[in-house]
Motif scaffolding. Structure first.
Motif, PDB file in Angstrom:
ATOM      1  N   GLY A 300     -36.173   8.033  -0.719  1.00 58.86           N
ATOM      2  CA  GLY A 300     -37.582   8.408  -0.671  1.00 58.86           C
ATOM      3  C   GLY A 300     -38.151   8.341   0.731  1.00 58.86           C
ATOM      4  N   SER A 301     -37.816   7.266   1.446  1.00 61.89           N
ATOM      5  CA  SER A 301     -38.314   7.093   2.809  1.00 61.89           C
ATOM      6  C   SER A 301     -37.813   8.201   3.721  1.00 61.89           C
ATOM      7  N   GLN A 302     -36.540   8.542   3.593  1.00 57.52           N
ATOM      8  CA  GLN A 302     -35.960   9.599   4.424  1.00 57.52           C
ATOM      9  C   GLN A 302     -36.557  10.959   4.071  1.00 57.52           C
ATOM     10  N   ALA A 303     -36.814  11.183   2.766  1.00 60.14           N
ATOM     11  CA  ALA A 303     -37.415  12.447   2.336  1.00 60.14           C
ATOM     12  C   ALA A 303     -38.812  12.618   2.931  1.00 60.14           C
ATOM     13  N   ALA A 304     -39.599  11.543   2.912  1.00 63.39           N
ATOM     14  CA  ALA A 304     -40.945  11.606   3.491  1.00 63.39           C
ATOM     15  C   ALA A 304     -40.875  11.872   4.990  1.00 63.39           C
ATOM     16  N   THR A 305     -39.968  11.186   5.676  1.00 60.92           N
ATOM     17  CA  THR A 305     -39.814  11.388   7.117  1.00 60.92           C
ATOM     18  C   THR A 305     -39.415  12.823   7.427  1.00 60.92           C
ATOM     19  N   MET A 306     -38.441  13.346   6.684  1.00 66.57           N
ATOM     20  CA  MET A 306     -37.963  14.715   6.903  1.00 66.57           C
ATOM     21  C   MET A 306     -39.081  15.718   6.668  1.00 66.57           C
ATOM     22  N   ASN A 307     -39.840  15.523   5.596  1.00 67.90           N
ATOM     23  CA  ASN A 307     -40.899  16.460   5.240  1.00 67.90           C
ATOM     24  C   ASN A 307     -42.038  16.438   6.252  1.00 67.90           C
ATOM     25  N   ILE A 308     -42.452  15.231   6.647  1.00 69.14           N
ATOM     26  CA  ILE A 308     -43.568  15.111   7.595  1.00 69.14           C
ATOM     27  C   ILE A 308     -43.171  15.611   8.982  1.00 69.14           C
ATOM     28  N   ASP A 309     -41.927  15.346   9.389  1.00 71.78           N
ATOM     29  CA  ASP A 309     -41.467  15.876  10.677  1.00 71.78           C
ATOM     30  C   ASP A 309     -41.567  17.387  10.709  1.00 71.78           C
ATOM     31  N   GLU A 310     -41.256  18.022   9.579  1.00 68.17           N
ATOM     32  CA  GLU A 310     -41.342  19.477   9.514  1.00 68.17           C
ATOM     33  C   GLU A 310     -42.795  19.940   9.506  1.00 68.17           C
ATOM     34  N   ILE A 311     -43.648  19.192   8.782  1.00 62.88           N
ATOM     35  CA  ILE A 311     -45.083  19.523   8.771  1.00 62.88           C
ATOM     36  C   ILE A 311     -45.654  19.491  10.186  1.00 62.88           C
ATOM     37  N   GLU A 312     -45.244  18.478  10.930  1.00 58.55           N
ATOM     38  CA  GLU A 312     -45.797  18.272  12.272  1.00 58.55           C
ATOM     39  C   GLU A 312     -44.979  18.960  13.354  1.00 58.55           C
TER      40      GLU A 312
END
Length: 335
Positions: A300-312
């Motif tokens: 879950g933590s890695q998924a959030a990091t991956m998703n937010i990095d792409e958002i930003e």
């Protein structure tokens, strides 16, 4: 008398600066002298000023919100995964909107349509595979999507587990404990985890020259006590020499455990039991359930990091990333 909310203009007036200076100071969009910023922050505190998040998000084009679509939370590894998503997202300044689909394609479709018409910047999903067109539409609309647990589309970033190895290692472990008739309670072969676990199960049995015994029951929710109970009864009835059962998840294992005990069989002396998707609930059962545990929180933590990095825009959107974790054997009383 009705209390009125402080505005950006009120903060600017109290701090004796322009509204634009207040905006720059609060949003960190450009340099503001430290003394001026301190005055502005004092004014914010004095007035108990709270920014209009929705208006701010629309203006900036960001909502700082991630949609999370999962099959279920209770008695499943998705509880740990969701916690990992939420904690990491919160640290990055994002909130989450969570939808439980119970693996119903229509419910999932409704969730996806509501989310894409609402305030989300990104999506994390454990999908059914039945709404890939909508998911691709989200990606084409510049909404980053991260697949978790199930990888339906290679063109979209994903975080999964080596399910085939999980099924393979579980069989090898049970065989090492003396089991020769190992049953598998599985789910839909259309979904990656079930299909890959079966392939690992089958490969290990072929190497050991053992026969397979599987159980699936249509029209019953796979993620339920009832499914595990009825599949275990089916395995016991069809194989009098059954000496081990592998279940896809702990919730099935609880149902299977009841079926085994109701048939007057003991765990682990007569039938060993192992879950292929361990959760903390398994350690609290009696006997405690042996499991191949997924690192849910880390996923879950890695998924959030991956998703937010792409958002930003911290990672290239045209290069999907695929990360695979391994399961860990946790030995308890059921084997």
């Amino acid at each position: 008398m009705e209390e009125t909310m402080a505005t950006l203009k009120d903060v600017a007036k109290l701090a004796n600066v322009d509204i634009s200076t207040v905006s720059r100071a609060l949003n960190n969009t450009s340099y503001v002298h430290p003394d001026t910023k301190a005055k502005i922050l004092d004014a914010v505190k004095t007035l108990s000023y709270r920014p209009n998040i929705i208006a701010q998000s629309l203006k900036q084009g960001k909502r700082h919100t991630i949609g999370v679509v999962i099959p279920r939370l209770s008695f499943s590894v998705f509880a740990d995964i969701t916690q990992g998503i939420e904690e990491t997202a919160h640290k990055r300044g994002y909130e989450t909107l969570i939808c439980n689909t119970n693996d119903n394609i229509n419910t999932e479709k409704d969730c996806l349509n509501r989310l894409r018409n609402g305030f989300i910047d990104g999506l994390i999903i454990a999908g059914t595979g039945g709404n890939n067109r909508i998911i691709r539409d989200l990606v084409s609309s510049d909404i980053p999507v991260t697949q978790i647990v199930r990888k339906q589309d290679l063109r979209i970033s994903s975080i999964t587990v080596n399910y085939e190895n999980c099924g393979y290692e579980a069989v090898k472990y049970l065989a090492g404990k003396g089991a020769k008739n190992i049953g598998l309670i599985n789910g839909s072969m259309k979904l990656m985890p079930y299909k890959d676990r079966y392939m690992g199960y089958k490969r290990a049995l072929e190497e050991l020259e053992l026969e397979e015994t599987t159980a699936e029951i249509p029209n019953i929710n796979v993620n339920s006590f009832e499914y595990g109970y009825n599949c275990a009864l089916k395995l016991i009835d069809s194989n009098s020499s059954l000496d081990a059962i592998m279940v896809a998840a702990d919730i099935q294992g609880i149902g299977a455990m009841r079926a085994i005990l109701e048939n007057g069989l003991s765990i682990p002396n007569q039938i060993k039991l192992i879950s292929l998707t361990g959760h903390s609930i398994g350690s609290m059962l009696w006997p405690a359930m042996t499991a191949m545990e997924m690192p849910g929180f880390e996923i879950g933590s890695q998924a959030a990091t991956m998703n937010i990095d792409e958002i930003e825009n911290l990672s290239k959107k045209d290069l999907p990333k695929h990360l695979t974790f391994s399961s860990t054997l946790i030995e308890r009383e059921s084997c």
